[in-house]
Design a protein around this motif. Structure first.
Motif, PDB file in Angstrom:
ATOM      1  N   ARG B  11       0.893  -1.186   0.093  1.00 58.40           N
ATOM      2  CA  ARG B  11      -0.023  -0.060  -0.013  1.00 58.40           C
ATOM      3  C   ARG B  11       1.104   1.041   0.023  1.00 58.40           C
ATOM      4  NH1 ARG B  11      -5.327  -0.438   2.033  1.00 58.40           N
ATOM      5  NH2 ARG B  11      -5.775  -2.804   2.421  1.00 58.40           N
ATOM      6  N   SER B  12       1.817   1.235   1.017  1.00 55.56           N
ATOM      7  CA  SER B  12       2.771   2.521   0.937  1.00 55.56           C
ATOM      8  C   SER B  12       3.419   2.493  -0.387  1.00 55.56           C
ATOM      9  CB  SER B  12       3.903   2.054   2.054  1.00 55.56           C
ATOM     10  OG  SER B  12       4.817   2.947   2.113  1.00 55.56           O
ATOM     11  N   LYS B  14       2.464   1.825  -3.253  1.00 57.87           N
ATOM     12  CA  LYS B  14       1.441   2.488  -4.274  1.00 57.87           C
ATOM     13  C   LYS B  14       1.183   3.809  -4.270  1.00 57.87           C
ATOM     14  CE  LYS B  14      -1.085  -1.529  -4.713  1.00 57.87           C
ATOM     15  NZ  LYS B  14      -2.267  -2.250  -4.315  1.00 57.87           N
ATOM     16  N   ARG B  15       1.453   4.413  -2.775  1.00 55.01           N
ATOM     17  CA  ARG B  15       0.897   5.414  -2.729  1.00 55.01           C
ATOM     18  C   ARG B  15       1.789   6.506  -3.227  1.00 55.01           C
ATOM     19  NH1 ARG B  15      -0.889   4.817   2.592  1.00 55.01           N
ATOM     20  NH2 ARG B  15       1.058   5.308   3.397  1.00 55.01           N
ATOM     21  N   THR B  16       3.010   6.263  -3.294  1.00 56.41           N
ATOM     22  CA  THR B  16       4.292   7.014  -4.001  1.00 56.41           C
ATOM     23  C   THR B  16       4.712   6.396  -5.180  1.00 56.41           C
ATOM     24  OG1 THR B  16       5.658   6.125  -2.250  1.00 56.41           O
ATOM     25  CG2 THR B  16       4.723   8.346  -1.688  1.00 56.41           C
ATOM     26  N   LYS B 333      11.265   8.459   1.953  1.00 55.27           N
ATOM     27  CA  LYS B 333      10.035   7.646   1.927  1.00 55.27           C
ATOM     28  C   LYS B 333       9.429   7.441   3.511  1.00 55.27           C
ATOM     29  CE  LYS B 333       7.253   4.786  -0.186  1.00 55.27           C
ATOM     30  NZ  LYS B 333       5.944   5.366   0.536  1.00 55.27           N
ATOM     31  N   LYS B 337       6.226   9.115   5.871  1.00 54.68           N
ATOM     32  CA  LYS B 337       5.336   8.437   6.546  1.00 54.68           C
ATOM     33  C   LYS B 337       5.226   8.726   8.117  1.00 54.68           C
ATOM     34  CE  LYS B 337       6.373   4.115   5.761  1.00 54.68           C
ATOM     35  NZ  LYS B 337       6.181   2.675   5.558  1.00 54.68           N
ATOM     36  N   GLU B 340       2.084   8.877   9.982  1.00 56.38           N
ATOM     37  CA  GLU B 340       1.375   7.204  10.012  1.00 56.38           C
ATOM     38  C   GLU B 340       2.226   6.567  11.139  1.00 56.38           C
ATOM     39  OE1 GLU B 340       1.755   3.352   7.121  1.00 56.38           O
ATOM     40  OE2 GLU B 340       1.426   5.349   6.364  1.00 56.38           O
TER      41      GLU B 340
END
Lengths: 405, 436
Positions: B11-12, B14-16, B333, B337, B340
């Protein structure tokens, strides 16, 4: 000049991103070290492949004609040279081999006892006409005179050979000058008397200093049946391939007892001599390209992260009156400062890597102008890589400042 | 837990997508470059005769004068005529072959057939069995044929193709250096690289076009050169035209020794032979012998081209730069986050958990980079094969390199990820949660 006032705030901002800045500086330094040495190696190879041998390369062709022992052959060495000379388009012909062909340097001595070699030199021996076939330029002393050449049929262990040596070899053997008239010796028993100096004759092109150490000797051939290399020199380089084929056919006709195994021009010989060096060079160019791409990716990746992270600050600056140009220049300046740090450290790394390569792979010393060129290339690369993210930063509208994240 | 981290990592990333893509590309390029050179190196230092290399040995003795200027401790690679014949007749090895090479004029035994030069290896009968040379037609000559100086020849597949169009030519007659030879056999394609048994023309020279019995070959009207003849003393060219010159080496010699006991016996025999020659006054030096196994021999002779070794170093330099690059991108990266991570920490995740989560993400980048790097390495090797260098043909992708490439990619990504992950796990939760 407004940009210069930004340097202090940029440095202050960078201080809060020590890690990322350090990593970028390190990456650029490593790239510079590897890049500088690679470009040096590739350029050295390219330069070598264009170093002239000193002979009339574009005009020379070689026929290797091997005598089959035990087979009747009416041809004679002197006859073969006459046959080759009679071919239309041929200017000169001789028995002997060109440079870059089976090239190996032999020890040369100044004393007849041959105790201590004074140099490692290439030796070119061949029939009458060898010097003019090669197209050597005598700059001091005289050409080899036909009436003073040793007669091949009568050569004994003590026959003295008149020889030409290259300027470089003469200077190496006789640093105080006056090489003309001196006797020198190779591994064989015959003494050699220096009668003339030629400007250049490189037996091999390896980058070593003794490439241009050469000795040329002629002997007078007659009725012997000699096999090996025959060279022709043509008037018109454009006609060389055609004339060479005609000469080979004429030589074969005169020597039914010979096998012709190789037929090549000096240009083909040179291409063949350098092919693996140039291939290695091409592989290094591929690696240089990869390196540049990776570094550009790294710089622009980090820059876009910073832009993303500082959107609010950028908005605030814009709201407080900074122009788009100011923002753009800010990021460009920041990149310039980081790359400069990397380049400085990189110069150090480049020398360290060069020392290692010199030690392990006989690489030459890295000249400092490679570092200047490397630095310019990296500055340019950095600016190109940061342009996209910086433009995106400049496009941030001032209103962002008023929004919470 | 691993599954959950994997899910988070995907997911992470895919976000960037851009940052993730850059990291993967950096790893992929580094892996592509280094695996290409590693594969070239691996192939070049490979075993030219798998399965037989353990029992093949290269004996050396030292016939040089005592006071040879510039002489090293290592005995010369090749043998003089006298030593070649003596060691061949020693006969205590299960198999042995003495050999050399040159080129000879050859034509078919028919009127007007053209004469051409072909390269040849002169050797003795055991050569074929000892090195496992595959035969297409006919067979090798026998030891008896060696003793009788029989005029027999074994052709390579390519030469048989050229002269006889590929048909079974056993029994046909060839005129070699004016003497008539009968074809005894035709071998299949056989070209071990490095050409370990004779590295005088460079270790990646091709096998010769035909094979002749050694002693018959010596009888031929020569001189077409005697292979790589090297002479010591004042006159480096002294013996070029005389194979029996005392100060010239030009014959290669190999023996097969099947057990360690045989190796020890043979070594002792070499020493004893040298001592005996010393007593006879032929050798000036004390016994100085070597008995390298095939792979040791390649090692001692440094057969790997210098340019390849240098390029391998450089390729790993590129991988290092790619890793530094990846570290930078990962720091960016992971720090991004921070919010989060702060929430996760506040909800009870330990530092260890955050660290592992980040490391899993680095591992995912590594696997993806490695998978992307494989086609790049394949492309790189294809490029190497297009180059006109002697070792180009041996640059191919070995299945074992697949595993190495992937492992290298994951390891580099993990190594690059450790430090950014550590930093991420030290994020102070309170600060991050407050700024949300």
């Amino acid at each position: 000049m407004r940009i210069l006032f930004q340097i202090r705030p940029i440095l202050a901002a960078l201080r809060s991103h020590k890690t990322a800045v350090l990593l970028l500086v390190l990456e650029i330094a490593l790239t510079m070290a590897v890049l500088g040495n690679l470009v040096f190696i590739v350029y050295g190879t390219m330069q070598r492949s264009h170093t002239p041998t000193g002979v009339a390369e574009s005009q020379i062709g070689v026929i290797q004609s091997i005598g089959v022992i035990g087979q009747d052959n009416p041809g004679t060495a002197a006859g073969n040279i006459a046959v080759l000379r009679a071919v239309p388009g041929v200017m000169e012909a001789a028995y002997g081999g060109p440079p870059l062909w089976y090239a190996g340097a032999n020890p040369i001595f100044l004393d007849p006892a041959r105790k201590q070699a004074a140099a490692q030199a290439y030796e070119f021996q061949g029939s009458q006409g060898l010097v003019s076939t090669l197209g050597l330029r005598v700059i001091r002393g005289q050409l080899l005179q036909q009436d003073q050449l040793p007669v091949a049929a009568k050569i004994t262990d003590s026959t003295e050979f008149p020889v030409l040596v290259t300027q470089a070899l003469a200077a190496h053997l006789f640093p105080s000058g006056g090489a003309l008239g001196h006797l020198i010796y190779d591994g064989g028993s015959n003494p050699m008397r220096i009668v003339g100096i030629v400007d250049h004759l490189r037996g091999g092109i390896t980058g070593r200093t003794n490439d241009d150490y050469s000795i040329v000797a002629e002997y007078l051939v007659g009725a012997q049946n000699l096999g090996g290399g025959f060279m022709i020199r043509v008037k018109d380089p454009a006609q060389l391939p055609r004339v060479l084929r005609a000469a080979a056919a004429a030589l074969q006709k005169a020597n039914p007892g010979h096998v012709q195994s190789k037929l090549f021009t000096m240009a083909e010989l040179r291409a063949n001599y350098f092919k693996s060096d140039l291939a290695a060079g091409r592989m290094l160019v591929a690696i240089i390209f990869i390196l540049l791409v990776v570094t550009a990716l790294g710089v622009s990746g980090l820059a876009s992260f910073w832009v993303q992270q500082r959107r609010r600050q950028i908005g605030m600056r814009r709201a407080l009156g900074a122009t788009r140009g100011d923002i753009l220049h800010y990021f460009q300046m920041e990149n310039l400062l980081i790359v400069s740090g990397g380049v400085l450290l990189g110069a150090l790394f480049a020398y360290a890597l060069n020392l290692f390569l010199m030690h392990r792979f006989e690489l030459a010393h890295l000249p400092s102008h490679y570092l200047v060129v490397g630095a310019l290339a990296l500055w340019l690369l950095g600016q190109l890589a940061v342009l996209g993210p910086a433009l995106r930063a400049a496009a941030v509208p001032p209103v962002v400042a008023t929004r919470s994240v | 837990m691993f599954g959950y981290y994997l899910d988070l990592a995907l997911r992470s990333l895919k976000r960037t997508p851009i940052l993730a893509g850059l990291m993967m590309l950096a790893i992929a390029l580094g892996i592509g470059a280094s695996v290409t050179m590693l594969a070239v190196l691996h192939n070049l230092s490979g075993n030219p005769l798998p399965g037989r290399s353990d029992v093949l040995f290269h004996p050396q003795v030292d016939p040089r004068p005592a006071d040879l200027p510039g002489a090293t401790e290592e005995p010369l690679d090749d043998l003089t005529y006298v030593d070649a014949v003596n060691l061949y007749q020693l006969g205590i090895a299960p198999r042995r072959a003495v050999m050399s090479s040159n080129w000879l004029p050859v034509r078919k035994d028919a009127p007007d057939s053209p004469l051409a030069m072909f390269t040849d290896r002169a050797t003795t009968a055991d050569f074929f069995a000892m090195f496992g040379v595959p035969f297409l037609y006919g067979s090798a000559w026998s030891a008896q044929d060696d003793a009788n100086h029989a005029q027999l020849v074994v052709l390579s597949r390519a030469m048989n193709q050229k002269l006889f169009g590929g048909e079974n030519s056993v029994g046909k007659i060839l005129v070699i250096a004016t003497k008539t030879f009968r074809v005894a056999g035709v071998i299949d394609d056989w070209n071990p690289q490095p050409r370990f048994y004779d590295i005088n023309d460079g270790p990646f020279a091709d096998a010769e076009q035909m094979y002749l019995p050694f002693f018959t070959w010596l009888d031929l009207p020569q001189d077409y050169g005697y292979g790589p003849m090297r002479c010591w003393g004042n006159d480096p060219n002294a013996g070029t035209h005389d194979p029996k010159a005392k100060q010239c080496t030009w014959a290669q010699f190999w023996v097969q020794l099947d057990t360690p006991a045989q190796v020890a016996d043979y070594r002792a025999a070499l020493t004893q032979y040298s001592a005996q020659q010393h007593q006879l006054g032929r050798y000036q030096r004390e016994p100085n012998v070597r008995l390298h196994s095939l792979l040791d021999w390649l090692d001692v002779k440094h057969v790997i081209p210098v340019t390849v070794r240098m390029q391998t170093w450089i390729a790993f330099g590129v991988l290092l730069i790619c890793m530094v690059n990846t570290v930078g991108l990962m720091v960016a990266k992971f720090l991004r986050k921070s919010g989060e991570i702060g929430v996760r920490r506040a909800l009870g995740a330990s530092r260890r958990a955050v660290f592992l989560q980040c490391l899993v993400e680095a591992g995912v980048v590594g696997v993806a980079g490695g998978l992307l790097g494989l086609p790049l390495a394949w492309l790189g090797l294809w490029m190497v094969r297009q180059q006109p260098v002697s070792f180009a043909a041996s640059a191919h992708f070995d299945p074992s390199m697949l595993g190495i490439a992937l492992a290298l990619a994951v390891l580099s990504a993990l190594a690059a990820g450790v430090w950014p992950a550590l930093r991420a796990s030290r994020v102070a939760p309170a600060l991050q949660v407050k700024s949300l």
